[in-house]
Design an enzyme around this catalytic site. Structure first.
Site, short mmCIF file in Angstrom:
data_model
loop_
_atom_site.label_atom_id
_atom_site.label_comp_id
_atom_site.label_asym_id
_atom_site.label_seq_id
_atom_site.Cartn_x
_atom_site.Cartn_y
_atom_site.Cartn_z
N GLN A 173 0.84 -1.21 0.00
CA GLN A 173 0.00 0.00 0.00
C GLN A 173 0.87 1.25 0.00
O GLN A 173 0.59 2.21 -0.71
CB GLN A 173 -0.95 -0.02 1.19
N ASP A 324 -1.79 -11.54 4.60
CA ASP A 324 -3.23 -11.68 4.90
C ASP A 324 -3.61 -13.11 5.27
O ASP A 324 -4.72 -13.36 5.73
CB ASP A 324 -4.06 -11.19 3.70
C1 S3P Z 1 -2.73 -4.71 0.16
C2 S3P Z 1 -1.53 -4.76 0.83
C3 S3P Z 1 -1.38 -5.35 2.17
C4 S3P Z 1 -2.55 -6.26 2.52
C5 S3P Z 1 -3.88 -5.65 2.19
C6 S3P Z 1 -3.96 -5.30 0.71
C7 S3P Z 1 -2.77 -4.04 -1.16
O1 S3P Z 1 -1.34 -4.30 3.11
O2 S3P Z 1 -2.51 -6.61 3.88
O3 S3P Z 1 -4.92 -6.54 2.51
O4 S3P Z 1 -3.78 -4.17 -1.88
O5 S3P Z 1 -1.78 -3.39 -1.51
P1 S3P Z 1 0.03 -3.55 3.51
O6 S3P Z 1 0.53 -2.82 2.33
O7 S3P Z 1 -0.35 -2.62 4.63
O8 S3P Z 1 0.94 -4.65 3.97
#
Ligand code: S3P
Length: 445
Positions: A173, A324
């Protein structure tokens, strides 16, 4: 969110057999919708995930002047071009979705107008400083609660400076927020992570002809660099099935004594399938085969069967590739001979709920010997699970993990917060019934 529900499940179920498909990938659905919004012209996306999180993304895009139509899993988006989004007249509500808030903040950082991002109680407690820092370094003005750490976030964007940002956490993210802002920067923007996180954004951008380079840098960091394009072409894509949704059935099959489950059409991007590697280490009878490609991602079939399992150590660079699925790793560990150690997973404390605390509490209630550590869990198996009342803590992945646990627990399990599955997996209870029979009853809480 729908009214509060309890799932009452009587276990253990006798057998678990079937061939299923899972809904579209959540991460890829968000990204495709956002990229289509800033593309030139009409995009068409098949298999878009019609779950609450992705609907939050569409609602935010609508407020930014983007027309979207969603019919039977086909999403049509009338793209406004890179510079065509409109200043929203009201706040943008990301609901429960961290991906919506963080990735959209990246795009908004590049827009010459004012916008406010907010979300539900859970999302307003999750750290946003991790994106505020790099986006403000690029030149956006962003303010939030408690020293700019929490939403609501007020964003005034504009022309951005290209930066090289070293993220302290491996987070897709954060990486994606910076890469999307990089589409509006005055030169190539780089994000460096301590370990590789999911690379859907890089793959999709490349598929649209945007120049994205990835490499391991001199200090061993994982770098992704985007060069801003002059335009983004319209998109035609099919979303692969969500590996994170498939993982519930894979986990159910390996821990059940009489099971064989096949999941078809599921995304098998290696930055997402760390769970399969852990299952392999644990001796599980699981096979995955890539059969084709969709949205620049490998797609295939996973077959999982009843397995004799041994404990494993799960830490380090594996963690972001199964982030996840960690509640499921913990659940599978209950059925493995020996002590499983999950470490380097403090990120789980800042998900939709504190998943380390939630998993430790739930497993303890089910009768498992589990120890919660600051950055992980220690679980000794094999343990027989005894049905219990389990709280999803408002977290869709905990609700589904507890439903899987209930299939192999003796006696009745009550999953409080069963409605939260709608965040990522509409149809979860129907698929559970296909595989296990009508064992779950949903009741108003
Ligand atoms: C996601 C990244 C992960 C994941 C989330 C979806 C994404 O989060 O846990 O369910 O779509 O980029 P983080 O980037 O906080 O690890």
């Amino acid at each position: 969110m729908a009214a509060s529900q309890v799932a009452v499940i009587r276990g253990p179920v006798r057998k678990l057999y079937g061939r299923v498909r899972v809904p579209g990938d959540k991460s890829i659905s968000h990204r495709l919708a956002m990229l289509a919004a800033v593309a030139d012209g009409e995009s068409e996306i098949e298999g878009f995930l019609e779950a609450a999180d992705c609907l939050s993304t569409l609602a935010c895009l609508n407020r930014l002047g983007v027309r979207t139509r969603l019919e039977g899993g086909r999403l049509r988006v009338s793209g406004r071009g890179r510079r065509g989004l409109e200043e929203p007249a009201d706040v943008l509500d990301a609901g429960n979705s961290g991906t919506t808030m963080r990735l959209l903040a990246g795009i908004l950082a590049g827009q010459p107008f004012f916008s406010v991002l907010t979300g539900d109680d859970s999302l307003r407690r999750r750290p946003m400083d991790r994106i505020v820092r790099p986006l403000t370094a690029m030149g956006a003005q962003i303010m939030g609660r408690v020293g700019d750490r929490f939403a609501p976030l007020a964003v005034r964007g504009g022309d951005l400076r290209a930066i090289c940002y070293r993220s302290p956490v491996a987070s897709a993210q954060v990486k994606s927020a910076v890469l999307l802002a990089g589409l509006y920067a005055d030169g190539p923007t780089t994000v460096v992570e301590p370990a590789p996180s999911r690379d859907h954004t890089e793959r999709l951008l490349r598929g649209l002809g945007v120049h994205v380079e990835t490499r391991v840098d001199a200090e061993g960091g994982f770098a992704a660099q985007v060069t801003p394009p002059t335009r983004i072409p319209p998109i035609r894509a099919r979303v692969p099935g969500d590996f994170s949704s498939a993982a519930f059935w894979v986990a159910a099959a390996v821990v059940h004594p009489d099971a064989e489950v096949t999941v078809e059409g599921v995304g098998l991007n290696p930055t997402r399938t760390g769970f399969l590697e852990v299952l392999d280490l644990m001796g599980a009878d699981v096979r995955a085969e890539v059969m084709g490609e969709a949205a620049g991602e490998p797609v295939g079939t996973v077959v999982a069967r009843s397995s004799k399992l041994r404990a494993a150590e799960v830490r380090g660079s594996l963690i972001p590739r199964l982030i996840d699925e960690l509640p499921l790793v913990a659940l599978v560990a209950c059925f493995a001979e020996g002590t499983t150690v999950i470490g380097d997973a403090a990120e789980l404390r800042v998900k939709e709920s504190d998943r380390l605390a939630g998993v430790a509490d739930g497993l303890t209630r089910l009768g498992v010997a589990v120890r919660e550590e600051p950055d992980g869990l220690v679980i000794t198996g094999p343990a027989g699970l005894a049905g219990a009342e389990l709280d999803a803590r408002g977290d869709h992945r905990l609700a589904m993990s507890w439903a899987v646990a209930a299939l192999v627990a003796s006696g009745e399990t009550r999953v409080v917060g069963a409605e939260t599955v709608a965040v990522s997996y509409p149809g979860f209870w129907e698929t559970l019934a296909e595989l296990a029979g009508p064992v779950a009853r949903l009741r108003p809480a």
